[in-house]
Design an enzyme around this catalytic site. Structure first.
Site, PDB file in Angstrom:
ATOM      1  N   ARG A  76       2.944  -0.698  10.844  1.00  0.00           N
ATOM      2  CA  ARG A  76       2.134   0.520  10.930  1.00  0.00           C
ATOM      3  C   ARG A  76       1.039   0.521   9.851  1.00  0.00           C
ATOM      4  O   ARG A  76      -0.135   0.327  10.135  1.00  0.00           O
ATOM      5  CB  ARG A  76       3.036   1.758  10.805  1.00  0.00           C
ATOM      6  N   CYS A 129      -7.427  -3.985   2.325  1.00  0.00           N
ATOM      7  CA  CYS A 129      -7.939  -3.567   1.033  1.00  0.00           C
ATOM      8  C   CYS A 129      -9.435  -3.466   1.202  1.00  0.00           C
ATOM      9  O   CYS A 129     -10.069  -4.389   1.698  1.00  0.00           O
ATOM     10  CB  CYS A 129      -7.597  -4.599  -0.033  1.00  0.00           C
TER      11      CYS A 129
END
Lengths: 310, 310
Positions: free
Chosen positions: A24, A249
């Site tokens: 997820r 990121c």
């Protein structure tokens, strides 16, 4: 296969439950669509590797997280697995969708800061809590386990350092409304071990059960595992991690967001802390998933061990 | 610039001395020759960033480490710096070369295992110690500070887990012959925090001064910073690290060998532990060095912060 020597340290829990978020939290920011069958295979392989809590998908509106728009198709493909399969639900509509598919664990996501509540939920912190209240109440009434994610518990990109009392206040609100456990998120990865200890101490001093406090560290500055050690030393037994370190990121393609499950398992195994995870199978799973995504895993353990196997 | 919130934790040292190894251990395995002027500039920038102990180069035979064959040319370019500049010396010939240039700190390198002593030094552990004895004696007689590196303190690629008593025995031999400090190396990165604590406890139980015990962790499995925290909790005040995480890893181009100085400084700064290092300048230095080497730094902190600066 190389494994760490097992040397326990005093004052640490005997067992840690890893809350696996790769399917997820790890996938939700992926640009290219990952086929539903690949996601299902990923979850099944994670279960086969011994993970017992695998967050499967999110029932947010597809507009916000297109990658997880297949939640209705995915969940039935994995719901037979003998593991806990929590799913994210942002509101009552999401809860309805999850309950209709038979989900037995759901998670809501709150923010410790006004800036992130506004950016992520377009609400104030209190408005978001008010939105979650009926979600939690109805889930509890249906006998469903509820996790409360709390973002920005240590630092916030707009507000800087986040005062501990502010975090404690939102944590208490989530517990008071019925959340069975919290996940304390260092969303931007700035926390250090003393800060972790300070927040956990403040929460347990206020009466929170440490068994209900999970930690969710990001490795943006390489601090995730040291922070985890500090949390374990405070008695925490629930640690979030992402297989292979999956999770976007914003700063660099190969930098990691989430703590890699393999790096965590390596440390826990060395400390003699039981997780039930077969590291060999987990590394193979993450190496396989990295191939599906077409780029190397940011997990140091996956890189070291999957290279050796070839 | 983003910085961690400062929250001290009990039982940790007030100050840590970082032994910066980037210019020696970090560069020694680089394939392409790094120009002497670039190395000198690197050392000067590290000193400017506040590092006070910077291992400059190695006086091993150029045949073994071609990258550092310019030790005679490099050392005079940096020896005016007001910092400690230890250099590696493998034997008396190396010591002679270092002393001739005015080096005031030298380091010898021993192995805790027979397999690595054989592979790295082509000697038994005892033969290697015998070779270092006159080196240490002559250095001490010249008033020169001596560090003893000890490789494979936790695991060995041929022998697996390394028994703690075996490591303690070699440590004692190095201290008994006059080494002022040791650097306990986890050369293959397999250690975990309980193992670190066990070795340090065994050494201090045997009477070793914790002030003379440095730690040198590798991040092969992502464990270096958690292991450092465990060492600090045992009272260790000397930590080896490599600017930008420089240091070849045999397994993957972008995986790291050495603990990145920046990731260490981030944690120490958050813990309120003084290092004297200006993180901003250090990150700029490592970003500059990464450009010289033509590939991104494996340090998570360097990646996160140098991106933000652009």
């Amino acid at each position: 296969m190389t494994l760490p020597m097992v040397v326990p340290a005093p004052g640490l829990p005997a067992r840690v439950r890893i809350h696996e978020v790769g399917a997820r939290d790890g996938l939700q920011n992926e640009k290219g669509t990952v086929p539903t069958q690949v996601k299902a295979e990923f979850v099944r392989r994670l279960a086969d590797a011994g993970l017992t809590t695998i967050e499967a998908t999110s029932f947010v509106h597809p507009k916000w997280v297109p990658q997880l728009a297949d939640a209705e198709q995915l969940f039935p493909l994995v719901s037979d697995l003998p593991v806990a399969l929590p799913v994210l639900v942002p509101n009552e509509r999401g809860l309805d969708r999850a309950l209709a598919l038979g989900a037995r664990r759901v998670a809501v996501f709150a923010s410790a800061t006004e800036s992130f509540a506004k950016a992520n939920l377009n609400r104030t912190v209190d408005e978001a809590l008010a939105m979650f209240e009926p979600v939690v109440a109805r889930a509890k009434a249906a006998g469903v386990h509820v996790r409360g994610y709390l973002s920005m518990c240590f630092g916030d990109p707009w507000e800087g350092a986040v005062p501990v009392p502010q975090v404690v206040k939102v944590c208490k609100a989530l517990l008071d409304m019925g959340c069975d456990e919290l996940s304390l998120g260092d969303t931007i990865g700035v926390a250090t071990p003393g800060h972790v200890r300070q927040l956990l101490t403040a929460l347990t001093d206020e009466g929170a059960d440490v068994e209900a406090l999970g930690v969710h560290f990001h490795d943006t500055y390489g601090q995730a595992l040291a922070n985890t050690l500090a949390a374990l030393q405070h008695g925490v037994t629930t640690v979030d991690a992402s297989a292979g370190g999956l999770g976007g990121c914003p700063y660099a393609k190969s930098a990691t967001g989430n703590l890699a499950t393999e790096d965590l398992v390596w440390m826990l195994r060395g400390l003699g802390i039981d997780t039930g995870v077969d590291l060999d199978r987990l590394v193979a799973t993450s190496a396989w998933m990295a191939e599906q995504l077409g780029r190397p895993s940011p997990s140091r353990t996956v890189r070291a061990l999957s290279h050796k196997e070839r």
